[in-house]
Design an enzyme around this catalytic site. Structure first.
Site, mmCIF file in Angstrom:
data_model
loop_
_atom_site.group_PDB
_atom_site.id
_atom_site.type_symbol
_atom_site.label_atom_id
_atom_site.label_comp_id
_atom_site.label_asym_id
_atom_site.label_seq_id
_atom_site.Cartn_x
_atom_site.Cartn_y
_atom_site.Cartn_z
ATOM 1 N N SER A 156 0.835 -1.198 0.000
ATOM 2 C CA SER A 156 0.000 0.000 0.000
ATOM 3 C C SER A 156 0.879 1.262 0.000
ATOM 4 C CB SER A 156 -0.947 -0.039 1.200
ATOM 5 O OG SER A 156 -1.934 0.952 1.107
ATOM 6 N N ASP A 253 -9.573 -3.525 -5.677
ATOM 7 C CA ASP A 253 -8.716 -2.554 -5.005
ATOM 8 C C ASP A 253 -8.709 -1.274 -5.832
ATOM 9 O OD1 ASP A 253 -6.424 -1.074 -4.037
ATOM 10 O OD2 ASP A 253 -5.600 -2.942 -3.249
ATOM 11 N N HIS A 283 -8.589 -4.254 -0.996
ATOM 12 C CA HIS A 283 -7.309 -3.723 -0.520
ATOM 13 C C HIS A 283 -6.902 -4.395 0.792
ATOM 14 C CE1 HIS A 283 -4.134 -0.695 -0.527
ATOM 15 N NE2 HIS A 283 -4.341 -0.525 0.764
#
Length: 324
Positions: A156, A253, A283
């Protein structure tokens, strides 16, 4: 949207409490996350060492070193960068994963506790990561690591910092990075892709929370054309001379499309890259559902990719030695 989620990942999604992202709430959110993390000490197989190094601004940076308990030879080393939208997260978040990497890839891992936005916007978090990277290379002998086999990885925002750091190290010509693993990376400050527009609420991370993270990270740069490529690597035009890359992203995502574009540009620039797209995955799906069959498979794949990244360098070195 919920109907498209892999059934294995529904439990994690349902248990996750959506954060109310406001600057005034960040400290409480950070404290809550810290309390939820179970502290990990050295294990039978891995020694965990905490250390403080000096950053580029003469600031103190915590790093956590994970080494095989009975290390007898020089090993490759991975710099791990935690996620959290550039505004959350800490060095403690990925203890178990870092231990797993040491055990599986037979390497040393150094995790860096970089400063967080908005208190410390770009370039502070990235420069902290660079300071940790340079410290590893400068202290390779003391760490018992091979400075020719340094990898960088994160998920991320940690993936975004990984991609930015790899570009920065290339352009500063130090240190040399042999492998990068930016997992579902946060690299596009424009936040305008089809997948970002598709995931507008919930789903752990979405267009709204992503916009908040970028505003905090970029500060006064947000919304301007002159955002540096090291802050938002999707803006880069030259991806040549970057290291072997492994990455993955879930189909649900918001970072799906920027990751696919990034992978495409890497491949077109002649960079060797392995990429996985997981249907039904949102995600951070694997970290929220670590016991699910698919999540275990996914984690095993990218932990093994680290070993492959290091082995590629060793194989090339061995071939050169044979020629000599």
């Amino acid at each position: 949207m919920i109907k498209r989620v892999n059934p294995e990942f529904l439990a994690g999604l349902e248990a996750f409490t959506d954060f109310d992202f406001k600057v005034e709430h960040l400290e409480t959110m950070r404290e809550g996350m810290a309390q939820a993390v179970l502290p990990l000490t050295s294990t039978d197989t891995v020694n965990i060492i905490n250390k403080t190094i000096t950053g580029i601004d003469d600031n103190e940076i915590r790093v956590r070193i994970y080494k095989p308990a009975h290390q007898e030879q020089e090993l490759p080393v991975l710099l791990w960068i935690h996620g959290g939208g550039y505004v959350l997260g800490s060095i403690e978040d990925n203890d178990h994963l870092c231990v797993q990497v040491v055990e599986t890839a037979n390497c040393v891992v150094v995790s860096v506790d970089y400063r967080l936005a908005p208190e410390y916007p770009y370039p502070a978090p990235l420069e902290d990561c660079y300071s940790a990277l340079a410290w590893i290379a400068d202290n390779a002998a003391e760490l018992q690591v091979d400075k020719n086999r340094i990898g960088v990885a994160g998920a991320s925002a940690g993936g975004g910092l990984t991609a930015g750091l790899t570009l920065l190290a290339r352009d500063r010509e130090y240190p040399s990075i042999c492998f990068q693993m930016p997992l579902y990376p946060m690299i596009n400050d424009s936040n305008d892709t089809p997948s970002a527009n598709e995931i507008t609420e919930g789903m752990i991370w979405n267009q709204k929370t992503n916009d908040f993270g970028w505003k905090c990270y970029l500060g006064e740069l947000h919304g301007h054309d002159e955002v540096p490529i090291y802050a938002a690597p999707a803006r880069a035009e030259d991806y040549r001379n970057l290291p072997y890359t492994y990455t993955c992203v879930g189909q649900l995502d918001p970072f799906r499309d920027e990751t696919i574009t990034y992978v495409t540009k890497l491949a077109q620039a002649g960079v060797d890259v392995e990429f996985h797209l997981y249907p039904g995955a949102y995600h951070g799906f694997e970290s929220l559902n670590p016991q699910s069959e698919l999540a275990q498979k996914v984690i095993k794949e990218y932990v093994n990719a680290i070993k492959v990244g290091f082995d590629r360098v060793k194989a090339t070195t061995d071939q050169v030695e044979e020629v000599k």
